[in-house]
Design an enzyme around this catalytic site. Sequence first.
Site, short mmCIF file in Angstrom:
data_model
loop_
_atom_site.label_atom_id
_atom_site.label_comp_id
_atom_site.label_asym_id
_atom_site.label_seq_id
_atom_site.Cartn_x
_atom_site.Cartn_y
_atom_site.Cartn_z
N TYR A 124 30.86 57.11 51.38
CA TYR A 124 30.73 56.16 50.27
C TYR A 124 29.32 56.17 49.71
O TYR A 124 29.11 56.02 48.51
CB TYR A 124 31.17 54.75 50.68
CG TYR A 124 32.66 54.60 50.52
CD1 TYR A 124 33.22 54.35 49.27
CD2 TYR A 124 33.52 54.77 51.60
CE1 TYR A 124 34.58 54.27 49.10
CE2 TYR A 124 34.90 54.69 51.44
CZ TYR A 124 35.43 54.44 50.19
OH TYR A 124 36.78 54.37 50.01
N GLN A 181 41.69 51.35 38.12
CA GLN A 181 41.76 51.69 39.54
C GLN A 181 40.40 52.21 40.01
O GLN A 181 40.20 52.48 41.17
CB GLN A 181 42.79 52.80 39.77
CG GLN A 181 44.18 52.42 39.36
CD GLN A 181 45.09 53.64 39.33
OE1 GLN A 181 45.64 54.05 40.33
NE2 GLN A 181 45.26 54.22 38.17
N VAL A 198 36.41 52.42 40.91
CA VAL A 198 35.51 51.53 41.64
C VAL A 198 34.06 51.76 41.21
O VAL A 198 33.13 51.30 41.85
CB VAL A 198 35.67 51.74 43.17
CG1 VAL A 198 37.06 51.35 43.63
CG2 VAL A 198 35.37 53.20 43.58
N HIS A 255 40.99 48.10 42.58
CA HIS A 255 40.59 48.68 43.86
C HIS A 255 39.16 48.33 44.26
O HIS A 255 38.58 48.99 45.11
CB HIS A 255 40.79 50.21 43.83
CG HIS A 255 42.24 50.62 43.73
ND1 HIS A 255 42.67 51.87 43.35
CD2 HIS A 255 43.37 49.91 43.97
CE1 HIS A 255 43.99 51.91 43.35
NE2 HIS A 255 44.44 50.73 43.72
N CYS A 259 18.01 45.94 57.10
CA CYS A 259 18.11 47.33 57.58
C CYS A 259 16.77 48.04 57.40
O CYS A 259 16.61 49.16 57.87
CB CYS A 259 19.21 48.08 56.85
SG CYS A 259 20.79 47.35 57.17
N ALA A 300 46.77 66.69 31.84
CA ALA A 300 47.89 67.26 32.61
C ALA A 300 49.01 66.23 32.68
O ALA A 300 48.74 65.03 32.58
CB ALA A 300 47.42 67.60 34.02
P1 OAD Z 1 43.63 61.13 40.70
O1 OAD Z 1 42.45 61.91 41.15
O2 OAD Z 1 44.85 61.12 41.55
O3 OAD Z 1 44.08 61.62 39.26
C1 OAD Z 1 43.19 61.84 38.22
C2 OAD Z 1 43.98 62.05 36.94
O4 OAD Z 1 43.06 62.17 35.88
C3 OAD Z 1 44.86 63.32 36.92
O5 OAD Z 1 46.13 62.98 36.39
C4 OAD Z 1 44.10 64.24 35.97
O6 OAD Z 1 44.97 65.12 35.24
C5 OAD Z 1 43.44 63.25 35.03
N1 OAD Z 1 42.21 63.72 34.38
C6 OAD Z 1 41.29 64.62 34.81
N2 OAD Z 1 40.28 64.74 33.94
C7 OAD Z 1 40.54 63.89 32.91
C8 OAD Z 1 39.85 63.52 31.71
N3 OAD Z 1 38.68 64.06 31.39
N4 OAD Z 1 40.42 62.59 30.90
C9 OAD Z 1 41.61 62.03 31.22
N5 OAD Z 1 42.30 62.32 32.34
C10 OAD Z 1 41.77 63.23 33.18
O7 OAD Z 1 43.10 59.67 40.45
P2 OAD Z 1 43.90 58.30 40.26
O8 OAD Z 1 45.26 58.52 39.72
O9 OAD Z 1 43.00 57.39 39.53
O10 OAD Z 1 42.81 54.56 45.29
O11 OAD Z 1 44.03 57.81 41.74
C11 OAD Z 1 44.56 56.52 41.94
C12 OAD Z 1 44.04 55.95 43.19
O12 OAD Z 1 44.31 56.85 44.26
C13 OAD Z 1 42.53 55.78 43.25
O13 OAD Z 1 42.11 54.60 42.66
C14 OAD Z 1 42.29 55.76 44.71
C15 OAD Z 1 43.18 56.88 45.06
O14 OAD Z 1 43.20 57.68 46.00
C16 OAD Z 1 42.22 53.98 46.33
O15 OAD Z 1 41.15 54.34 46.75
C17 OAD Z 1 43.01 52.86 46.92
#
Ligand code: OAD
Length: 257
Positions: free
Chosen positions: A76, A110, A112, A128, A152, A228
């Site tokens: 992190y 979603q 952070v 999140h 710390c 995508a």
């Molecule tokens: P992902 O990494 O799963 O997906 C990212 C998405 O962004 C994909 O569909 C890509 O095609 C798209 N993408 C990439 N570049 C882009 C751009 N320049 N403009 C628009 N879209 C683009 O991330 P999330 O779907 O956000 O949760 O993941 C959801 C949650 O899963 C996160 O918040 C996290 C996680 O693992 C927790 O940590 C609880």
Amino acid sequence: MRTSCVTADDALPLALVDYLQKAERIAVLTGAGMSAESGVPTFREAQTGLWERYDPLELATPEAFERDPQLVWDWYQWRRELVERSVPNAGHLALAELQKRIPGFTLITQNVDGLHELAGSEEVLELHGNICRSICSRTRQRINPEWLARHCGQSPIPSPHHPQGLVRPDVVWFRESLDSYTLQRAIEAAADCQLMLVIGTSGLVHPAASIPMLAVERNALMIEVNPAASELSRHARWRLDGSAATWLPRLVAALRS
Ligand code: OAD
């Protein structure tokens, strides 16, 4: 209903522009792709350098923190440093502008990384959490960063261990529950909106991914911005094929026209 795919070379469909101009209540859900053009890697992209061999889906869990708090903290810390070096992109700025123009505008994220707030968006529903805050892992009380740095003796904080216990980032991990108040507000906004804008998310993680579905069930129209296809694409009326920083300023310009 069929999904129409619009590419960056196409003009915005007139029906889409008309819908956008008439919408009084818009809900937006953003995911990691929103910040990709700010240099923050998406969740499912390969990690670089030191972190190449770790799977983020394994590190972002309460079990990983229990097993090895220092490893999770260091990961992190690496992401925090990335975020601190990042600035909002044209997509973040366009959403902040959209909020000024639409009275019933709700931004749900979603992410952070806090980049929406930095771009000027207000009352962002951070489903999140926020990586820049820390909480006590036992009481979940927020910890004042200056207090933490003092105890710390260093900044950035090198370890999750502090005199009164373990500190963790204020984020939601896999298998943890979302803040119920934030989730409730997001659900209400989705249930009540006319237009649901979904940007840069794979639509794989619930309950966040269910929010646009609720909007569609209540007859809202969905527009997706993503280079995508995602799990949510088939529910969108239009998929704007391309990046957030390309498409969102175009939507704001269409609103002004
Ligand atoms: P992902 O990494 O799963 O997906 C990212 C998405 O962004 C994909 O569909 C890509 O095609 C798209 N993408 C990439 N570049 C882009 C751009 N320049 N403009 C628009 N879209 C683009 O991330 P999330 O779907 O956000 O949760 O993941 C959801 C949650 O899963 C996160 O918040 C996290 C996680 O693992 C927790 O940590 C609880």
